[in-house]
Motif scaffolding. Structure first.
Motif, mmCIF file in Angstrom:
data_model
loop_
_atom_site.group_PDB
_atom_site.id
_atom_site.type_symbol
_atom_site.label_atom_id
_atom_site.label_comp_id
_atom_site.label_asym_id
_atom_site.label_seq_id
_atom_site.Cartn_x
_atom_site.Cartn_y
_atom_site.Cartn_z
ATOM 1 N N UNK A 149 0.852 -1.186 0.000
ATOM 2 C CA UNK A 149 0.000 0.000 0.000
ATOM 3 C C UNK A 149 0.891 1.240 0.000
ATOM 4 N N UNK A 150 0.588 2.173 -0.899
ATOM 5 C CA UNK A 150 1.319 3.439 -0.885
ATOM 6 C C UNK A 150 0.415 4.548 -0.366
ATOM 7 N N UNK A 151 1.014 5.633 0.078
ATOM 8 C CA UNK A 151 0.281 6.761 0.648
ATOM 9 C C UNK A 151 0.111 7.857 -0.393
ATOM 10 N N UNK A 152 -1.123 8.158 -0.716
ATOM 11 C CA UNK A 152 -1.429 9.224 -1.676
ATOM 12 C C UNK A 152 -1.760 10.503 -0.917
ATOM 13 N N UNK A 153 -1.103 11.556 -1.281
ATOM 14 C CA UNK A 153 -1.331 12.847 -0.621
ATOM 15 C C UNK A 153 -0.709 13.948 -1.444
ATOM 16 N N UNK A 154 -0.051 14.873 -0.773
ATOM 17 C CA UNK A 154 0.617 15.956 -1.481
ATOM 18 C C UNK A 154 -0.318 16.844 -2.264
ATOM 19 N N UNK A 155 -1.535 17.030 -1.748
ATOM 20 C CA UNK A 155 -2.501 17.903 -2.418
ATOM 21 C C UNK A 155 -2.119 19.365 -2.235
ATOM 22 N N UNK A 156 -2.651 20.192 -3.111
ATOM 23 C CA UNK A 156 -2.550 21.635 -2.938
ATOM 24 C C UNK A 156 -3.585 22.060 -1.897
ATOM 25 N N UNK A 176 4.872 3.992 8.268
ATOM 26 C CA UNK A 176 5.328 2.737 7.695
ATOM 27 C C UNK A 176 5.246 2.650 6.185
ATOM 28 N N UNK A 177 4.694 3.669 5.536
ATOM 29 C CA UNK A 177 4.645 3.663 4.075
ATOM 30 C C UNK A 177 6.044 3.884 3.515
ATOM 31 N N UNK A 178 6.353 3.208 2.432
ATOM 32 C CA UNK A 178 7.662 3.365 1.794
ATOM 33 C C UNK A 178 7.567 4.046 0.438
ATOM 34 N N UNK A 179 6.351 4.223 -0.068
ATOM 35 C CA UNK A 179 6.113 4.961 -1.305
ATOM 36 C C UNK A 179 5.008 5.983 -1.042
ATOM 37 N N UNK A 180 5.219 7.211 -1.513
ATOM 38 C CA UNK A 180 4.229 8.279 -1.365
ATOM 39 C C UNK A 180 3.941 8.880 -2.739
ATOM 40 N N UNK A 181 2.801 9.533 -2.832
ATOM 41 C CA UNK A 181 2.423 10.177 -4.088
ATOM 42 C C UNK A 181 1.989 11.608 -3.812
ATOM 43 N N UNK A 182 2.296 12.509 -4.747
ATOM 44 C CA UNK A 182 1.923 13.910 -4.598
ATOM 45 C C UNK A 182 1.310 14.425 -5.895
ATOM 46 N N UNK A 183 0.576 15.519 -5.775
ATOM 47 C CA UNK A 183 -0.076 16.136 -6.921
ATOM 48 C C UNK A 183 0.867 17.105 -7.615
ATOM 49 N N UNK A 184 0.747 17.165 -8.939
ATOM 50 C CA UNK A 184 1.438 18.173 -9.742
ATOM 51 C C UNK A 184 0.442 18.731 -10.752
ATOM 52 N N UNK A 185 0.837 19.781 -11.448
ATOM 53 C CA UNK A 185 -0.010 20.351 -12.489
ATOM 54 C C UNK A 185 -0.927 21.450 -12.027
ATOM 55 N N UNK A 186 -1.007 21.675 -10.728
ATOM 56 C CA UNK A 186 -1.845 22.743 -10.200
ATOM 57 C C UNK A 186 -1.070 24.010 -9.916
ATOM 58 N N UNK A 187 0.181 24.029 -10.327
ATOM 59 C CA UNK A 187 1.065 25.184 -10.156
ATOM 60 C C UNK A 187 1.972 25.240 -11.382
ATOM 61 N N UNK A 188 2.651 26.335 -11.618
ATOM 62 C CA UNK A 188 3.597 26.396 -12.732
ATOM 63 C C UNK A 188 4.678 25.322 -12.601
ATOM 64 N N UNK A 189 5.251 24.936 -13.723
ATOM 65 C CA UNK A 189 6.229 23.863 -13.761
ATOM 66 C C UNK A 189 7.360 24.085 -12.764
ATOM 67 N N UNK A 190 7.939 25.264 -12.738
ATOM 68 C CA UNK A 190 9.074 25.512 -11.852
ATOM 69 C C UNK A 190 8.675 25.375 -10.388
ATOM 70 N N UNK A 204 13.394 8.197 0.704
ATOM 71 C CA UNK A 204 14.674 7.523 0.430
ATOM 72 C C UNK A 204 15.264 7.809 -0.941
ATOM 73 N N UNK A 205 14.441 7.772 -1.992
ATOM 74 C CA UNK A 205 14.950 8.019 -3.343
ATOM 75 C C UNK A 205 13.763 8.258 -4.274
ATOM 76 N N UNK A 206 14.039 8.452 -5.569
ATOM 77 C CA UNK A 206 12.983 8.750 -6.521
ATOM 78 C C UNK A 206 11.944 7.654 -6.634
ATOM 79 N N UNK A 207 12.340 6.388 -6.448
ATOM 80 C CA UNK A 207 11.395 5.281 -6.530
ATOM 81 C C UNK A 207 10.423 5.255 -5.352
ATOM 82 N N UNK A 208 10.637 6.115 -4.391
ATOM 83 C CA UNK A 208 9.720 6.245 -3.263
ATOM 84 C C UNK A 208 8.666 7.317 -3.501
ATOM 85 N N UNK A 209 8.699 7.952 -4.679
ATOM 86 C CA UNK A 209 7.783 9.052 -4.966
ATOM 87 C C UNK A 209 7.132 8.889 -6.332
#
Length: 357
Positions: A149-156, A176-190, A204-209
């Motif tokens: 199970x991964x954790x989805x969050x990172x909302x605006x 205890x989650x080892x993979x997380x997810x965040x939202x993109x696209x709701x702000x400018x690219x930079x 830990x690294x890119x594979x965790x996101x």
């Protein structure tokens, strides 16, 4: 046995969070209770269903078409051969009687809500967890005793800065989650890149996101993001463009070597087949996120799995959207890859504490 009543309630699950496309300030959900005349351990068997977050309550469709259709059905059309339990496949045929092909839209959500409640009844009457029922019927009894199970969050959210985003992701790791997810696209690219890099400082690294654009981008923007995301080696890049823009998805995978993910807003086996045929999806790399609660239910989801098998896909590449117990049960019972939860957004479900009378 028979169905004696079906009750529907529309409940609020609003929140101040937003993704790249919508905010959840007025989000609603349909909850149904299918009441039977069966008793188990002194309690009447009642099946419950609801639709996943991200689609509004299909109240009118349920009350005007699908609930009456199910209540009016003959017993032979909804029960199994010995008349002791519901038959979800026969019920699906009853619900779809008189419905033209195509134009799936919110109709698939209404059917999915009822389908969830039907499977709840089936498992309760058999007095087994749903994952065990599914494994016995469709997987020779094999059950996954653990589901990733991964954790989805990172909302605006209003006032949410980079430090608060980092603290949110740290909480998921502490749970205890080892993979997380965040939202993109709701702000400018930079700005999004700064947000991503802030999260990469605490995981830990890119594979965790994983990152999720919720279908916001046109092709040019999707490829701009892909170019910038490539060096991060992320877990996946999710729903870059409109879910029905298969050409955009096909072009994206030609230019982005990392994993992509999509499918949570495709609501039928026909749409899923078109994604596989025309979206350039790579069976050993990309992720399919169909949500059975939004796409005509588990009966249709199993048709999708059968189609994927014919196309050379493993069910392990399926990670259902939704974050609810139905997704967990089908992941364990049917051998899917993993599933999501939204541990930081539990307030969204507060409205589900409702009473059926």
């Amino acid at each position: 046995m028979k169905i004696v009543d079906i009750v529907e309630r529309t409940v609020p699950i609003q929140s101040n969070i937003r993704n790249a496309y919508i905010d959840f300030g007025k989000m609603t959900c349909s909850v149904v209770a299918i009441v039977t005349d069966v008793t188990k351990n002194g309690k009447r068997v009642v099946g419950y269903g609801f639709n996943s977050n991200g689609r509004y309550a299909p109240t009118g469709l349920l009350r005007e078409r699908f609930i009456p259709r199910l209540l009016e059905a003959d017993a032979d059309d909804i029960l199994n051969d010995d008349g002791t339990n519901l038959d979800p496949h026969r019920i699906w045929d009853v619900l779809m009687t008189g419905e033209k092909p195509g134009g799936h839209g919110e109709r698939s959500v209404a059917v999915g809500v009822l389908d969830m409640a039907v499977w709840d009844i089936v498992a309760k009457i058999e007095e087994k967890p749903l994952y065990q029922v599914l494994a016995e019927r469709y997987r020779s009894g094999e059950v996954d005793d653990k589901v990733f199970v991964y954790a989805a969050g990172g909302y605006y959210q209003p006032g949410k800065d980079l430090k608060q985003l980092q603290e949110e992701m740290k909480r998921y790791l502490e749970l205890g989650y080892t993979v997380v997810k965040m939202k993109i696209g709701g702000a400018p690219l930079e700005d999004d890149l700064r947000r991503i890099e802030a999260v990469l400082e605490v995981v830990p690294d890119g594979q965790s996101l994983a990152v999720d654009a919720n279908g916001r981008f046109d092709l040019e923007t999707a490829l701009q993001y892909a170019e910038k995301l490539e060096p991060y080696n992320l877990r996946w890049y999710e729903e870059a463009g409109d879910p029905l823009d298969y050409e955009l998805q096909a072009m994206l995978v030609k230019h982005y070597s990392g994993a992509t993910a999509t499918g949570e807003n495709l609501f039928s086996v026909q749409d899923a087949r078109n994604l596989i045929r025309y979206g350039g999806m790579r069976p050993a790399r990309d992720i399919l996120q169909f949500d059975c609660a939004l796409s005509y239910g588990l009966v249709e989801y199993m048709r999708i799995l059968e189609m994927l098998k014919d196309e050379g896909w493993s069910p392990r590449q399926c990670i259902p959207h939704g974050g609810h117990q139905l997704s967990l049960n089908i992941a364990a019972g049917l051998g899917l890859g993993e599933m999501s939860r939204t541990p930081g957004c539990s307030s969204r479900s507060a409205g589900l504490q409702t009473t059926f009378r």
